[in-house]
Design a protein around this motif. Sequence first.
Motif, PDB file in Angstrom:
ATOM      1  N   VAL A   1       0.743  -1.492   0.066  1.00  0.00           N
ATOM      2  CA  VAL A   1      -0.267  -0.223  -0.028  1.00  0.00           C
ATOM      3  C   VAL A   1       0.936   1.012  -0.046  1.00  0.00           C
ATOM      4  CG1 VAL A   1      -1.936  -1.493   1.315  1.00  0.00           C
ATOM      5  CG2 VAL A   1      -0.029  -0.165   2.658  1.00  0.00           C
ATOM      6  N   GLN A   2       2.130   0.995  -0.886  1.00  0.00           N
ATOM      7  CA  GLN A   2       2.992   1.908  -0.411  1.00  0.00           C
ATOM      8  C   GLN A   2       2.612   3.186  -1.105  1.00  0.00           C
ATOM      9  OE1 GLN A   2       7.135   1.383  -0.354  1.00  0.00           O
ATOM     10  NE2 GLN A   2       7.168   3.579  -0.811  1.00  0.00           N
ATOM     11  N   ASP A   3       2.216   2.950  -2.213  1.00  0.00           N
ATOM     12  CA  ASP A   3       1.999   4.091  -3.567  1.00  0.00           C
ATOM     13  C   ASP A   3       0.401   5.625  -3.359  1.00  0.00           C
ATOM     14  OD1 ASP A   3       3.578   2.943  -4.613  1.00  0.00           O
ATOM     15  OD2 ASP A   3       2.243   1.689  -6.224  1.00  0.00           O
ATOM     16  N   GLU A   4      -0.505   4.085  -2.387  1.00  0.00           N
ATOM     17  CA  GLU A   4      -1.668   4.651  -1.789  1.00  0.00           C
ATOM     18  C   GLU A   4      -0.554   5.572  -0.722  1.00  0.00           C
ATOM     19  OE1 GLU A   4      -4.976   2.312  -0.597  1.00  0.00           O
ATOM     20  OE2 GLU A   4      -4.117   0.415  -1.502  1.00  0.00           O
ATOM     21  N   LEU A   5      -0.009   5.567   0.301  1.00  0.00           N
ATOM     22  CA  LEU A   5      -0.270   6.257   1.602  1.00  0.00           C
ATOM     23  C   LEU A   5       0.716   7.180   0.409  1.00  0.00           C
ATOM     24  CD1 LEU A   5       2.714   4.057   3.545  1.00  0.00           C
ATOM     25  CD2 LEU A   5      -0.067   5.098   4.343  1.00  0.00           C
ATOM     26  N   GLN A   6       1.814   7.197  -0.249  1.00  0.00           N
ATOM     27  CA  GLN A   6       2.737   8.111  -1.582  1.00  0.00           C
ATOM     28  C   GLN A   6       1.071   9.513  -1.731  1.00  0.00           C
ATOM     29  OE1 GLN A   6       5.280   6.789  -3.651  1.00  0.00           O
ATOM     30  NE2 GLN A   6       7.213   6.390  -1.822  1.00  0.00           N
ATOM     31  N   GLU A   7       0.431   9.165  -1.712  1.00  0.00           N
ATOM     32  CA  GLU A   7      -0.620  10.077  -2.532  1.00  0.00           C
ATOM     33  C   GLU A   7      -1.225  10.554  -1.744  1.00  0.00           C
ATOM     34  OE1 GLU A   7      -4.631   8.714  -4.847  1.00  0.00           O
ATOM     35  OE2 GLU A   7      -3.093   6.910  -5.500  1.00  0.00           O
ATOM     36  N   LEU A   8      -1.798   9.955  -0.333  1.00  0.00           N
ATOM     37  CA  LEU A   8      -2.272  10.447   1.044  1.00  0.00           C
ATOM     38  C   LEU A   8      -1.511  11.430   1.427  1.00  0.00           C
ATOM     39  CD1 LEU A   8      -4.413   7.682   2.106  1.00  0.00           C
ATOM     40  CD2 LEU A   8      -5.111   9.367   0.958  1.00  0.00           C
ATOM     41  N   TYR A   9      -0.543  11.049   1.571  1.00  0.00           N
ATOM     42  CA  TYR A   9       0.633  12.072   2.369  1.00  0.00           C
ATOM     43  C   TYR A   9       1.886  12.453   1.513  1.00  0.00           C
ATOM     44  CZ  TYR A   9      -2.214   9.967   6.061  1.00  0.00           C
ATOM     45  OH  TYR A   9      -3.303   9.382   6.729  1.00  0.00           O
ATOM     46  N   GLY A  10       2.321  12.097   0.895  1.00  0.00           N
ATOM     47  CA  GLY A  10       3.512  12.968  -0.598  1.00  0.00           C
ATOM     48  C   GLY A  10       4.671  12.003  -1.004  1.00  0.00           C
ATOM     49  N   CYS A  11       5.487  12.035  -1.447  1.00  0.00           N
ATOM     50  CA  CYS A  11       6.453  11.767  -1.627  1.00  0.00           C
ATOM     51  C   CYS A  11       7.296  11.030  -0.760  1.00  0.00           C
ATOM     52  CB  CYS A  11       6.932  11.332  -3.311  1.00  0.00           C
ATOM     53  SG  CYS A  11       7.549  13.101  -3.007  1.00  0.00           S
ATOM     54  N   ASP A  12       7.190  12.272   0.209  1.00  0.00           N
ATOM     55  CA  ASP A  12       8.219  11.589   1.924  1.00  0.00           C
ATOM     56  C   ASP A  12       7.400  10.678   2.953  1.00  0.00           C
ATOM     57  OD1 ASP A  12       6.231  13.674   2.052  1.00  0.00           O
ATOM     58  OD2 ASP A  12       7.440  15.111   3.506  1.00  0.00           O
ATOM     59  N   CYS A  13       6.757   9.736   2.270  1.00  0.00           N
ATOM     60  CA  CYS A  13       5.785   8.722   2.874  1.00  0.00           C
ATOM     61  C   CYS A  13       6.587   7.569   2.366  1.00  0.00           C
ATOM     62  CB  CYS A  13       4.629   9.066   2.594  1.00  0.00           C
ATOM     63  SG  CYS A  13       3.638   7.421   4.289  1.00  0.00           S
ATOM     64  N   GLN A  14       7.111   7.006   3.026  1.00  0.00           N
ATOM     65  CA  GLN A  14       8.329   5.790   2.648  1.00  0.00           C
ATOM     66  C   GLN A  14       8.409   4.469   3.756  1.00  0.00           C
ATOM     67  OE1 GLN A  14      11.630   5.411   0.683  1.00  0.00           O
ATOM     68  NE2 GLN A  14      11.150   8.511   0.021  1.00  0.00           N
ATOM     69  N   VAL A  15       7.919   3.045   3.140  1.00  0.00           N
ATOM     70  CA  VAL A  15       8.504   1.786   3.836  1.00  0.00           C
ATOM     71  C   VAL A  15       9.835   1.252   3.965  1.00  0.00           C
ATOM     72  CG1 VAL A  15       7.668  -0.283   4.205  1.00  0.00           C
ATOM     73  CG2 VAL A  15       5.719   1.575   3.544  1.00  0.00           C
TER      74      VAL A  15
ATOM     75  N   PHE B   1       8.132  -6.033  12.917  1.00  0.00           N
ATOM     76  CA  PHE B   1       7.842  -4.144  13.116  1.00  0.00           C
ATOM     77  C   PHE B   1       8.382  -3.594  11.672  1.00  0.00           C
ATOM     78  CE2 PHE B   1      12.847  -5.292  13.104  1.00  0.00           C
ATOM     79  CZ  PHE B   1      12.915  -4.349  11.936  1.00  0.00           C
ATOM     80  N   LEU B   2       7.669  -2.198  11.794  1.00  0.00           N
ATOM     81  CA  LEU B   2       7.744  -1.534  10.613  1.00  0.00           C
ATOM     82  C   LEU B   2       8.356  -0.640  10.866  1.00  0.00           C
ATOM     83  CD1 LEU B   2       6.035  -1.126   7.519  1.00  0.00           C
ATOM     84  CD2 LEU B   2       4.611  -0.196   9.004  1.00  0.00           C
ATOM     85  N   VAL B   3       9.352   0.190   9.780  1.00  0.00           N
ATOM     86  CA  VAL B   3       9.914   1.496   9.912  1.00  0.00           C
ATOM     87  C   VAL B   3       9.121   2.039   8.669  1.00  0.00           C
ATOM     88  CG1 VAL B   3      11.989   2.500   9.490  1.00  0.00           C
ATOM     89  CG2 VAL B   3      12.104   0.199  10.917  1.00  0.00           C
ATOM     90  N   LEU B   4       8.988   3.199   8.979  1.00  0.00           N
ATOM     91  CA  LEU B   4       8.145   4.379   8.349  1.00  0.00           C
ATOM     92  C   LEU B   4       8.939   5.621   7.919  1.00  0.00           C
ATOM     93  CD1 LEU B   4       4.949   4.388   5.983  1.00  0.00           C
ATOM     94  CD2 LEU B   4       4.445   5.177   7.792  1.00  0.00           C
ATOM     95  N   SER B   5       9.412   6.155   7.133  1.00  0.00           N
ATOM     96  CA  SER B   5       9.925   7.750   6.277  1.00  0.00           C
ATOM     97  C   SER B   5       8.657   8.298   6.388  1.00  0.00           C
ATOM     98  CB  SER B   5      10.902   7.537   6.029  1.00  0.00           C
ATOM     99  OG  SER B   5      11.074   8.708   5.511  1.00  0.00           O
ATOM    100  N   LYS B   6       8.181   9.129   7.089  1.00  0.00           N
ATOM    101  CA  LYS B   6       6.892   9.873   7.516  1.00  0.00           C
ATOM    102  C   LYS B   6       7.330  11.418   7.224  1.00  0.00           C
ATOM    103  CE  LYS B   6       5.448  10.091  12.288  1.00  0.00           C
ATOM    104  NZ  LYS B   6       5.719  11.332  12.606  1.00  0.00           N
ATOM    105  N   PRO B   7       5.600  12.182   6.686  1.00  0.00           N
ATOM    106  CA  PRO B   7       6.709  13.740   6.814  1.00  0.00           C
ATOM    107  C   PRO B   7       6.137  14.296   8.185  1.00  0.00           C
ATOM    108  CG  PRO B   7       4.006  12.989   5.292  1.00  0.00           C
ATOM    109  CD  PRO B   7       5.195  11.959   6.049  1.00  0.00           C
ATOM    110  N   SER B   8       6.845  15.461   8.946  1.00  0.00           N
ATOM    111  CA  SER B   8       7.329  15.869   9.784  1.00  0.00           C
ATOM    112  C   SER B   8       5.865  16.719  10.732  1.00  0.00           C
ATOM    113  CB  SER B   8       7.983  16.969   9.786  1.00  0.00           C
ATOM    114  OG  SER B   8       8.152  17.848  10.845  1.00  0.00           O
ATOM    115  N   GLY B   9       5.569  16.075  11.541  1.00  0.00           N
ATOM    116  CA  GLY B   9       4.168  16.695  12.021  1.00  0.00           C
ATOM    117  C   GLY B   9       2.779  15.627  12.367  1.00  0.00           C
ATOM    118  N   MET B  10       3.500  14.087  11.252  1.00  0.00           N
ATOM    119  CA  MET B  10       1.764  13.601  11.154  1.00  0.00           C
ATOM    120  C   MET B  10       2.441  12.581  12.618  1.00  0.00           C
ATOM    121  SD  MET B  10       2.123  11.079   7.770  1.00  0.00           S
ATOM    122  CE  MET B  10       1.176   9.245   8.270  1.00  0.00           C
ATOM    123  N   ALA B  11       1.007  12.460  12.969  1.00  0.00           N
ATOM    124  CA  ALA B  11       0.996  11.367  13.763  1.00  0.00           C
ATOM    125  C   ALA B  11       1.089  10.143  13.745  1.00  0.00           C
ATOM    126  CB  ALA B  11      -0.459  12.014  14.736  1.00  0.00           C
ATOM    127  N   CYS B  12       1.674   9.333  14.432  1.00  0.00           N
ATOM    128  CA  CYS B  12       2.182   7.820  13.769  1.00  0.00           C
ATOM    129  C   CYS B  12       1.133   7.547  14.675  1.00  0.00           C
ATOM    130  CB  CYS B  12       3.110   7.852  13.676  1.00  0.00           C
ATOM    131  SG  CYS B  12       4.298   7.397  15.827  1.00  0.00           S
TER     132      CYS B  12
END
Length: 155
Positions: A103-117, A124-135
Amino acid sequence: KGCTAGIINAWVGSCFERIQGAQFALQLLDAYDQVSDEFQIYPDIVTYSLVYSILVQEEEYQEMAQKVLERAQRVSKKKAGSKRRRELAATRRRPQVSCATDVQDELQELYGCDCQVLQETSDFLVLSKPSGMACTHKHKTTAGKAKKRKSSDKD
């Protein structure tokens, strides 16, 4: 409701000590049945177990004890069945995702290209997410975000 059911179960349990306890236990169960729809309080497995235990001790109430036991079995199967049906229905409603990279493509569509698995295992899961996005939330939000203090607040 729970407190009332507990009190009724205590009354039924007190029939163990009474003379003609079996008769009194049956009367309590009948009274419970008569008011259950009105007050939305129904006999539970504890109630049936207590009544059965009292009835089975007296020879003349063996047939009634068996009927109470059969009724308890029906009630427990009905409750277990409805719980199982609710769990199955909830499982069917949930979307089935095998892994986060699917679902990485869907995540990037919703939150931008800086959201990556970055990495994913079964633990566990390591996710690079945009600054300010609650996890910890299901939706994009600023809740849980650390706020910067103004310089006037420091004093």
